[in-house]
Design an enzyme around this catalytic site. Structure first.
Site, PDB file in Angstrom:
ATOM      1  CB  VAL A 100     -16.506   1.818  -2.575  1.00  0.00           C
ATOM      2  CG1 VAL A 100     -17.125   0.650  -2.096  1.00  0.00           C
ATOM      3  CG2 VAL A 100     -15.273   1.570  -3.548  1.00  0.00           C
ATOM      4  CE  LYS A 103      -4.558   0.916   0.240  1.00  0.00           C
ATOM      5  NZ  LYS A 103      -5.534   0.070  -0.316  1.00  0.00           N
TER       6      LYS A 103
END
Length: 346
Positions: free
Chosen positions: A182, A78
């Protein structure tokens, strides 16, 4: 670093600074046992460097587990960029970040996450080939958010089967925290399935847009924890299941797209005791990385993505069933499976 609570034997933690562009970034690589590390880049105005480090370490570990549970040939990594996504973006900053990704020579692939969009990744792509989630290119698939949202919706249905006794969401109430990419797409799926929605976000324009098309009721950011609903769907930032919120939830299940929803793993057991069924975040929200994996392969296939997503939803069901039959917290069951899959690849 090595005794940091979130370190978890990361293979590498790389700090990058570019004075000209103002880039301050960390790329954490948790594991490459299953393949090159893959995970999105988040841009956030962190309170301090410790908060930034903690976030990237937890997110990176979560990506290792997410990729393992989705059965992808990828490890976990990440990236985080310290800055305000509304005011601090520049082409120079993203080109500098692209050079940072390139310096890792393929050990890490990046894509969009909170605060980052396709246009930003297109600039990063000018400096490195290790980018996914693009609109252009031989295997480009674009923003992975719609696929993530589809998986979250299917996961909510799977969770409802166990927590509510039926997969039919007609007339059920779902409280959605965060209606960005999302969360917004997830609301669309839920409304189409007949659910009543209660939503919150700090983005008033996004709230109005979602409410206008779904009929959702809007509440304040802090009120969302107190609403009476069947399912709570966190789709913003993490650590929302904590000592303060635990006693406020009035739901039967928590299932949503946010990463790192539990402030500490022990919250999984406390949710179990409270009778709230928790869908482990890195299982239910794995649709986006499946889409990204197809792009990284160089041979994007929507059929392959949909098949993988279907199997991931089955895996979520298996995790929930094992937890319910064994009396273990769902996050403990999922963590065990993920660690076993990573260890088997070493």
């Amino acid at each position: 670093m090595f005794d940091h609570p979130a370190y978890d034997a990361h293979e590498g933690v790389h700090l990058f600074h570019d004075a000209k562009s103002g880039l301050r970034a960390i790329i954490a690589i948790h594991s490459t046992a299953r393949g090159p590390a893959a995970g999105g880049t988040r841009m956030w105005d962190f309170a301090n460097g410790e908060a930034m480090l903690k976030d990237v370490l937890r997110l990176s570990q979560g990506m290792s587990y997410k990729n393992a549970m989705a059965d992808l040939p990828l490890g976990g990594g990440k990236a985080v960029i310290w800055g305000n996504a509304s005011t601090d973006k520049s082409p120079d900053l993203f080109r500098a970040f692209g050079r940072a990704v390139e310096s890792l020579q393929g050990r890490y692939y990046t894509a969009e996450d909170v605060g980052i969009d396709v246009a930003d990744m297109e600039i990063v792509r000018q400096e490195t080939a290790y980018v996914a989630g693009l609109d252009h290119g031989e295997a480009a698939s674009g923003d992975p958010s719609p696929i993530t949202a589809k998986g979250v919706f299917l996961g909510i249905v799977e969770t409802a089967k166990r927590a509510l006794g039926s997969s039919d969401l007609t007339g059920r109430t779902v409280a959605v925290q965060g209606v960005g990419s999302v969360g917004g797409y997830t609301c669309d799926h839920l409304a189409k399935a007949g659910a009543s929605l209660i939503i919150t976000d700090i983005d008033q324009a996004a709230l109005k847009a979602v409410a206008d098309r779904t009929g959702a009721r809007i509440v304040g950011p802090d009120e969302i924890y107190d609403v009476e609903a069947d399912i709570f769907a966190p789709c913003a930032l993490g650590a929302i299941v904590n000592e303060q919120t635990l006693e406020r939830f009035r739901v039967k299940a928590i299932a949503g797209g946010a990463n790192n929803q539990l402030i500490v793993p022990e919250m999984g057991e406390l949710l179990r005791r409270k009778g709230i069924l928790y869908a482990p975040d890195y299982v239910i929200n794995g649709g986006g990385i499946i889409n990204v994996a197809a792009e990284i392969s160089g041979n994007y296939s929507r059929e392959w993505v949909d098949a993988k997503l279907g199997r991931l939803v089955q895996t979520l069901g298996d995790v929930l069933d094992e937890a319910l039959s064994s009396g273990k917290p769902t996050n403990v069951v999922a963590d065990t499976i993920a660690r076993e899959r990573i260890a088997a690849a070493r």
